[in-house]
Every structure is written in C-alpha cells, then in structure tokens.
Design a protein around this motif. Structure first.
Motif, PDB file in Angstrom:
ATOM      1  N   TYR A 168       0.706  -1.311  -0.120  1.00 24.40           N
ATOM      2  CA  TYR A 168      -0.090  -0.022  -0.044  1.00 24.40           C
ATOM      3  C   TYR A 168       0.714   1.220  -0.122  1.00 24.40           C
ATOM      4  CZ  TYR A 168      -2.968   3.734   1.663  1.00 24.40           C
ATOM      5  OH  TYR A 168      -3.611   4.676   1.918  1.00 24.40           O
ATOM      6  N   ILE A 169       1.817   1.223   0.860  1.00 25.19           N
ATOM      7  CA  ILE A 169       2.768   2.382   1.035  1.00 25.19           C
ATOM      8  C   ILE A 169       3.495   2.705  -0.473  1.00 25.19           C
ATOM      9  CG2 ILE A 169       4.612   3.508   2.152  1.00 25.19           C
ATOM     10  CD1 ILE A 169       3.783   2.036   4.755  1.00 25.19           C
TER      11      ILE A 169
ATOM     12  N   SER B  92       2.696   1.574  -3.339  1.00 20.07           N
ATOM     13  CA  SER B  92       1.921   2.139  -4.368  1.00 20.07           C
ATOM     14  C   SER B  92       1.438   3.742  -4.312  1.00 20.07           C
ATOM     15  CB  SER B  92       0.558   1.348  -4.328  1.00 20.07           C
ATOM     16  OG  SER B  92      -0.423   1.458  -3.171  1.00 20.07           O
ATOM     17  N   ARG B  93       1.373   4.118  -2.887  1.00 22.91           N
ATOM     18  CA  ARG B  93       1.171   5.600  -2.745  1.00 22.91           C
ATOM     19  C   ARG B  93       2.261   6.465  -3.271  1.00 22.91           C
ATOM     20  NH1 ARG B  93      -2.610   7.189   1.092  1.00 22.91           N
ATOM     21  NH2 ARG B  93      -2.005   9.144   0.427  1.00 22.91           N
ATOM     22  N   TYR B  94       3.493   5.864  -3.162  1.00 24.28           N
ATOM     23  CA  TYR B  94       4.457   6.814  -3.645  1.00 24.28           C
ATOM     24  C   TYR B  94       4.867   6.539  -5.053  1.00 24.28           C
ATOM     25  CZ  TYR B  94       5.845   8.228   1.336  1.00 24.28           C
ATOM     26  OH  TYR B  94       5.852   9.040   2.358  1.00 24.28           O
TER      27      TYR B  94
ATOM     28  N   ASN C  63      -4.553   5.863 -10.773  1.00 23.52           N
ATOM     29  CA  ASN C  63      -3.373   6.248 -10.498  1.00 23.52           C
ATOM     30  C   ASN C  63      -2.242   6.026 -11.345  1.00 23.52           C
ATOM     31  OD1 ASN C  63      -3.051   3.857  -9.369  1.00 23.52           O
ATOM     32  ND2 ASN C  63      -2.733   4.557  -7.399  1.00 23.52           N
TER      33      ASN C  63
END
Length: 480
Positions: free
Chosen positions: A16-17, A19-21, A430
């Motif tokens: 998750y982290i 993919s956020r960055y 995204n």
C-alpha cells in the motif's frame, strides 16, 4: 496464527505504501517490509527471481535502444497514418493501435507518443475523445500479457516450466492475444456510444465558448508525421522485429538449440553430508560442477530458453547501437527504458517480499485456501486482480503469486486461462498511462470522477478484463 496475520499485514502495508509513492518506491518499500520479516520476525529470506529479472533487463534494453534509434517514431508514424486515413473508426482503431504497439515493444508506455494523435483525430472528426482515449489506454496495458518480450509473459512461461506446466512463450501468446483482442473490441463497441456528443455536451460547450478555450482545443495539431525517419531508424525496426521472430521460432524449435556438457543433479537424490558436517543439496553440488556418484552426473544439456532470449535481445540492442546510430545515453533517458527499469525494481522487491512470506506460511495457506481453490479454480482470478490493483505491475503479480497458485495445486491451464486478470490497476486511476491520457485530452471528456471510482477507464477496463478472461479460459481449456 496471530503472528501470521501480523506478517500478512506487513506485506499488505508495504504494498500500500509503495503504491502511494509509486515508481521505485514499490520495490524499495517492499525491501523495508522484507527487512522487518527477516530481522524482526526471523523468517528465512526467500529467493529473488533473478532469472526473470535478467530477461526483463534484456528486453527493456532492446526496446530502449529501439526508441533511441528513432525506430519507435517510425512505428508511431505508421499507426498515425492509419488513424488519420480512417478517422470515423477512431474508437476501434485507436485501441487496436495501442494494443499492437505494446505487443511489439513489450511495454504499454509507448502509448504516450500516439495518444495526442488519437485526441487530435477525434476532435477534428467531432468525436468525443473519451470514447477512443479511455479504451486505448486500457488496450495498451492489457496487451502486456500478449507480448512475447513482456515481463508478464516471460514470467508466466518461466515459472510454469519450473512447476511442471511446460508451455512456451509463443503458446502463451497464441492464447492470450486473440482473447484480449476480443475483449478490447467488445469494450470499444461499448465505448462507441458512451457520453454525449461534443455538440450537446454542456461542459465542453462552456469550455469553447471562451476564445482562449476554443484556441486551446482547436488551435493546434498534434502529429508525428513531420518527423523525418532515417534509413538507420528503419533498419533498427527490422533488427528488433527479427529478434522477436527469432525468439518465437526458437521457442517452438528448441531441439535445434546448442547443447553443452554440464553437471546435473540426479532426480530423487538426497542431500549430502560433507566431511565438515555441512549438509548440501544435489543442486548445490551440480552448480559447483562437482560429480558425485548417485548424486550428480555429467550430461549434455540444451541451453535454456531464458538464456537464449537474453542473448538474442542484447545482441539486437548491440546491432542497433553499432549500425543504426542508437545512442546509449538517449536509450537510458527514454521513457521506455526508465519505465522498464522501474518495473524491474518493483518486481525485485515485491517478489522477494512475497516469496519470503508465502515460503514461511505455505502450509497454513494450503490449509486455509487449498480446498476453496481446488473446488472453485476461478477464485485465483480474483486473487490476481486484487493484487494487481495494489501493486500496479502485471509482472510482479505473476512472479509473486504464480508459484503460490501452483503450490495450491492449481493446474497450469487454469492459470493460463485467468492470465488477463493480472491487469487490474485501471480500477484506481493512479497509473501513469491513465493520468497522462486525462491530461492529453484537451476537451476534458476523459476524466477522473468526483468520487474517484467513477472515472473514464472503469467500464472499458472491466469489460476488457472480464471478456478477455472468459475467452482465454475457454481457449486454455480447449488446447491445454
């Protein structure tokens, strides 16, 4: 059980982290999760998928050098001529164009060059750009499972071979390509009637009511036809296509490949205890070239196909550099090479993390999921799709989950049948190709909705994946 859940949460949190960055963070943050599992929880580190990574590096290098030579500009020009010759069919021709460009080059990021042309042709013909643009973006990504030099196809063929499902890269493509093509055409048919016509769209009419907005929409023409393509650039394309054809031919005719004498482990041989007290596997002795009676023997072994692919692709890259004027610095600076190497880092980190977790808990996973997966084979499609939504990489999904699927006892033909489901990252808009498509549509019709999930790519993406999977599953069952 609690410890297993905590470690699973670490895996999911890292994804998750990352993919956020985005970008390199996917692999790097996966490394952080790996460090936690190994150093804090004491799990045995898994094995990074180096063989697959080497092939991807060779493919990315070859495609990047092709771009640096100017050869990719020629391919895009050919595609643009087709689009401008038949503008009334842009909603069908646009996704077919991006689809086959990806099949040829092995990466969907080649669509950046053709998407402005798709927008321009649509506007000039008075067709709502959202119709061809959204499905063209989807087509460029789902086509990855149809390319003989893509990370996803290479990973599937290589991992399947290691797990007893002996299938070649051309055989994978022979099933996925027609399946995904049908899925894309169905999505294009739905898209051909979506949204309001530009003349009746109040948002678009408000945009062009202002002179500045009108000039922004109609005042420029995006084209690649004014680029001069050199003979060397065309020769680079010929070299590149010859390399792909050679890979396909040799994958079918592996008996003609050269063989060499090597040490191999005897099937069924047990581990050996050395005089030092250390226990080693037969494969370790074979890798070291040690012949031991009943454990290892010398044999003539045909060169492995994954090595053949690497040799052919890096040779093609070298020929393009030497004879076609492709500059290595330009290749490294190009978006094809950069996006490909980002994928390599993502696969490296994510697959290593996943291999470590699943390797430590495979018995528990079999207990929990084995019966369900055995009774309902299609549920693996949901696993692939959800994982893809999280990590935005088809290659990483397969390298991480395909060994797990085989360990759960799923037959190879089922996994081939659900292969289109590894493309799920349109679900949350995204990904760079979707964002770029939104930005390139000057009319504003291709967009991300107020509630995020009501975006232009959702329905074409779902139609493409569902239809492609149904057809792919049927073909896999029929032939394998």
């Amino acid at each position: 059980m609690l410890i297993t859940i905590i470690e699973l949460l670490v895996l999911l949190l890292a994804l998750y982290i990352g993919s956020r960055y985005g970008s390199l963070a996917l692999g790097a943050v996966a490394g952080l999760g790996l460090a936690f599992l190994v150093f804090d929880h004491g799990l045995k580190p898994g094995t990074p998928p180096t063989d697959i990574i080497y092939i991807i590096v060779a493919a990315v290098t070859c495609a990047g050098v092709l771009q640096a030579s100017g050869g990719m500009d020629w391919l895009v020009q050919i595609a643009e001529r087709l689009l401008r010759r038949h503008p009334q069919h842009i909603t069908f021709l646009a996704p077919l164009t991006t689809f086959f460009l990806t099949v040829l080059v092995g990466t969907g990021h080649v669509m950046y060059a053709i998407m402005p042309v798709i927008v321009d042709v649509s506007i000039k013909k008075g067709i709502r750009p959202e119709r061809p643009c959204a499905v063209a973006s989807v087509a460029s990504m789902i086509a990855i499972v149809c390319s003989p030099i893509s990370a996803a196809v290479i990973a599937f063929a290589t991992i399947s071979h290691l797990n007893g499902f002996d299938i070649s890269i051309p055989q994978v493509v022979a099933v996925t390509l027609p399946s995904c093509l049908i899925g894309i055409l169905v999505a294009a048919a739905w898209s051909s009637r979506r949204g309001k016509e530009l003349g009746k769209d109040p948002e678009f009419q408000a945009l062009i009511a202002d002179k500045k907005g009108y000039d922004y929409v109609y005042g420029k023409t995006d084209t690649t036809l004014d680029k001069v393509i050199s003979k060397k650039a065309k020769w680079a394309v010929y070299i590149f296509l010859t390399a792909i054809v050679l890979v396909v031919i040799l994958a079918f005719a592996q008996k003609i490949l050269p063989a060499h004498e090597t040490v191999v482990a005897v099937e069924g041989a047990k581990d050996v205890v050395l005089p030092t007290g250390k226990t080693v596997s037969p494969q370790s002795l074979a890798d070291a070239g040690i012949v031991m009676a009943g454990v290892t023997v010398k044999q003539f072994v045909t060169i492995k196909m994954y090595l053949v692919i690497q040799i052919i692709l890096i040779t093609a890259a070298a020929l393009m550099i030497i004879f076609c004027g492709a500059k290595p610095k330009s290749a490294v600076a190009g978006n094809v090479w950069q996006s490909g190497m980002v994928a390599v880092v993502a696969i490296y980190g994510i697959a290593w993390l996943a291999n470590t977790f699943f390797g430590a808990h495979m018995d528990s996973i079999k207990d929990m999921l084995g019966t369900m997966v055995a009774d309902y084979n299609w549920t693996v499609a949901l696993m692939f799709f959800i994982f893809s939504v999280l990590i935005n990489s088809q290659g990483a999904v397969l390298v991480s989950l395909l060994p797990v699927a085989y360990a759960l006892g799923l037959p190879g033909w089922v996994l081939l049948g659900v292969l289109p489901c590894v493309y799920g990252y349109f679900f949350i808009p995204n990904y760079p190709t979707d964002i770029a498509t939104v930005n390139m549509d000057r009319t504003g019709t291709t967009k991300i909705g107020k509630y995020v999930f009501n975006h232009s790519f959702m329905v074409p993406g779902l139609i493409s994946v569902i239809v492609s999977t149904i057809v792919c599953y049927g073909l896999a069952y029929l032939f394998f």
